[in-house]
Write a protein that holds these residues in place. Structure first.
Motif, short mmCIF file in Angstrom:
data_model
loop_
_atom_site.label_atom_id
_atom_site.label_comp_id
_atom_site.label_asym_id
_atom_site.label_seq_id
_atom_site.Cartn_x
_atom_site.Cartn_y
_atom_site.Cartn_z
N ALA A 112 -2.77 3.72 -6.98
CA ALA A 112 -2.81 2.79 -8.50
C ALA A 112 -3.65 1.64 -8.22
N PRO A 113 -3.91 1.00 -7.14
CA PRO A 113 -4.87 -0.24 -7.35
C PRO A 113 -5.96 -0.03 -7.64
N SER A 114 -6.47 1.46 -7.27
CA SER A 114 -7.70 1.67 -7.79
C SER A 114 -7.99 2.29 -9.34
N GLY A 115 -7.03 2.25 -10.01
CA GLY A 115 -6.89 2.66 -11.10
C GLY A 115 -6.41 3.74 -11.39
N ARG A 121 -1.88 1.09 -12.65
CA ARG A 121 -2.02 -0.23 -12.61
C ARG A 121 -2.32 -1.09 -14.11
N LEU A 122 -1.88 -2.06 -14.29
CA LEU A 122 -2.06 -2.81 -15.55
C LEU A 122 -3.16 -3.81 -15.33
N ALA A 123 -4.09 -3.81 -16.36
CA ALA A 123 -5.20 -4.91 -16.15
C ALA A 123 -5.18 -5.33 -17.62
N ASP A 124 -5.94 -6.47 -17.87
CA ASP A 124 -6.59 -7.11 -18.98
C ASP A 124 -7.93 -6.52 -19.21
N GLU A 158 0.65 -1.12 0.06
CA GLU A 158 0.00 -0.04 0.06
C GLU A 158 0.88 1.16 -0.15
N ALA A 159 1.94 1.11 0.65
CA ALA A 159 2.92 2.50 0.85
C ALA A 159 3.47 2.58 -0.74
N ASN A 184 -8.74 -8.07 -15.14
CA ASN A 184 -7.87 -9.05 -14.22
C ASN A 184 -6.55 -8.16 -13.82
N HIS A 185 -6.05 -8.37 -12.55
CA HIS A 185 -4.83 -7.61 -12.33
C HIS A 185 -3.58 -8.09 -13.15
N LEU A 186 -2.73 -7.44 -13.68
CA LEU A 186 -1.68 -8.04 -14.38
C LEU A 186 -0.25 -7.71 -13.82
N GLY A 187 -0.45 -6.35 -13.23
CA GLY A 187 0.93 -5.89 -12.49
C GLY A 187 0.83 -4.20 -12.64
#
Length: 581
Positions: free
Chosen positions: A345-348, A373-376, A339-340, A380-383
């Protein structure tokens, strides 16, 4: 190399292979033991590496096929040549057919010491084969509905059946098809860019009833690209009854492959030419890309980082812990290191933070990291993708601008505005925590006479010398500024009245002992100090400044070179007497 590798080196090598692969040790004609099965093979079998290691090869086959397994392994070892066979295995997902290719691994002396096996899942092909064998009517329906062209020939190459898609792919009519292979195949060969090679391949297949063809590409003169697959249907006596040909138009997929290759080349060019560090990590936070700028600025190579390291290698652990603590305070709970790092970023939302990277040589590099954040397409979370900008010059510019905004150019002390801001904050802290702060206003005695006698350059030299002398007498917690003209101000933090008076007296005595060299001689200097304390009931700096200014005026009126105080009594603060030099 495979003849000697063992342990972690062997496992890493085999796990890097993207297809199910296993390595077998050979200690005798019928003694074949599994040394290691890579992750892909473990997934196929539904067993772990530990479950498989040391097991006889036949142990992974159904009981009824154990003898078949031993036969093929023995054949590969004895002949020292590749062997391919198919087998059915029971996995957690059900029965799966695998095409296993065995290859001998030789030592330096040429002896076969190991066997390397690779497996391809041919379950669907096998199911299709059985459907052809046992359900001819269903096959016909499938032919009509198939997006692939399908042709079924007999053992002599004669055409038995075909679907409409086969005719369409080669532009053939029903009349052409009705005239048989002697009419159809010349029309097909005439459309191929290399007809002779295709004719040789097909003739070879027709001569070998058990032979198969998987994924042969046919390029047409029109520019289209077809993929040709062929399989024989074998009866119980292992005699080829019929051969099925599948023709698939892969023109668009090939174009897509070329477009993807061009995109990768473009991406590589962008990554290579970018001045910013472009980094990406997978969902396990392991680096997947590390561009040339990152190599240049951080000292690591992409080979050292990609697939091996995480961003923690680049970060100052103390800074990470400070960010984690701060985020925990903001969230009202303990925050994780992830989180730090990732912020919003995880929220987009793109997250931009300033971090300190640690280079390979241990030096520090300030960067502004923009994290996405990278997602398909399914979310789905990719990295994460990070773009890190070297902000060394920007921070130096900001430092210089801050210095210009907060520092007196002549004495290098804080200027009046910055001192007032910081002193106000310090006094508010003192009021909150019941500390005792005092303020000293300091004036150089007879400064106008120094300017008039020695000149303004000499006056500037005196100001600089006095500033350095005063600053040297203060504690780290105290701070001072050039208040204006020949006046200075100092805030003495968390001192009682007696301590403040002693500190002011030290300043006075230090300046009195100071001699400023000028034009072959020296300029004597003394100062007068007005000292006052901060009352807990006060909410601003104005009142203490007013009292200190009155005390300074009284010190100068009393003859200068002295400390005068203007105390306001507090229950826990005795009123000390003034001192003079």
């Amino acid at each position: 190399m495979l003849a000697r590798l063992s342990g972690a080196d062997l496992e890493r090598l085999m796990d890097s292979i993207g297809t199910p692969t296993f390595l077998v040790g050979v200690t005798g004609p019928d003694d074949f033991v599994i040394l290691y099965a890579n992750r892909e093979m473990q997934a196929v079998l539904g067993l772990s590496a530990g479950d498989l290691r040391g097991q006889p090869c036949a142990a992974i086959a159904p009981p009824e096929q154990g003898q078949v397994f031993r036969h093929y392994f023995h054949q590969c070892w004895l002949a020292g040549a590749p062997v391919m066979f198919e087998t059915a295995l029971t996995s957690p997902g059900g029965e799966r057919w695998l095409r296993v290719a065995l290859n001998p691994v030789r030592d330096e002396a040429g002896a076969v010491v190991r066997l390397l096996g690779t497996a391809i899942d041919v379950t669907q092909e096998r199911q299709a084969q059985e459907a052809v064998r046992y359900q001819n009517l269903l096959l016909r329906a499938q032919q009509d509905l198939s997006p692939d062209g399908i042709l079924i020939t007999d053992a002599n190459g004669g055409m038995l059946s075909w679907n409409a898609r086969f005719r369409q792919l080669f532009g053939l009519t029903d009349a052409d098809m009705s005239q048989g292979a002697d009419r159809v195949f010349p029309l097909i060969f005439a459309q191929l860019a290399d007809a002779e090679a295709a004719r040789r391949k097909i003739d070879a297949l027709n001569r070998s009833p058990c032979a198969e063809l998987a994924g042969e590409e046919l390029e047409l003169r029109s520019g289209k690209i077809y993929q040709l697959l062929s399989r024989s249907l074998i009866d119980e006596n292992s005699l080829g009854r019929v051969r099925i040909w599948f023709v698939r138009d892969i023109t668009e997929s090939k174009r897509a492959e070329r477009a993807l290759a061009e995109a990768h080349a473009l991406q590589k060019a962008i990554l290579g030419s970018a001045h910013q560090m472009i980094l990406s990590v997978d969902r396990h936070l392991v680096f997947r890309s590390f561009n040339a700028a990152a190599e240049r600025l951080l000292g690591y190579t992409a080979e050292e980082m990609v697939g091996k390291a995480t961003p923690l290698l680049l970060h100052d652990p103390v800074e990470v812990e400070e960010r984690r603590t701060a985020m925990g305070q903001m969230l009202g709970r303990e925050a994780s290191i992830d989180e730090a790092f990732h912020g919003r970023a995880p929220s987009g939302e793109p997250d931009i933070q300033v971090w300190t990277y640690i280079r390979k040589d241990g030096s520090r590099l300030p960067v502004e990291l923009a994290l996405t954040r990278l997602a398909d397409e399914q979310g789905n979370h990719l990295g994460y993708l990070g773009i890190a900008t070297d902000i060394t010059e920007r921070m130096e510019t900001e430092r210089k601008l801050f210095e210009v905004a907060t520092t007196d150019a002549l004495t290098r002390l804080w200027n009046r505005r910055h001192f007032t801001e910081q002193a106000t904050k310090a006094l508010l802290r003192a009021r909150r925590y019941d500390d005792h702060d005092c303020l000293a206003l300091i004036d150089i005695d007879f400064f106008k006479r120094i300017n008039d006698t020695y000149g303004h350059a000499a006056g500037d030299a005196v100001l600089g010398a006095v500033a350095r002398c005063l600053d040297a007498t203060l504690r780290r917690s105290d701070f001072m500024c050039r208040w204006g003209g020949e006046e200075f101000a100092a805030l003495l933090v968390n001192v009682d009245a007696q301590e403040a008076l002693r500190a002011a007296e030290r300043m006075r005595q230090a300046v009195e002992a100071l001699t400023v060299p000028w034009d072959g001689g020296t300029i004597p200097v003394t100062i007068s100090i007005g000292l006052s304390n901060f009352l807990r009931s006060e909410t601003s700096l104005d009142a203490i400044l007013s009292r200190a200014d009155a005390a300074l005026y009284a010190a100068k009126a009393a003859g200068r070179n002295r400390v005068n105080v203007a105390w306001e009594a507090q229950p826990d603060s005795p009123r000390p007497a003034a001192r003079s030099g």
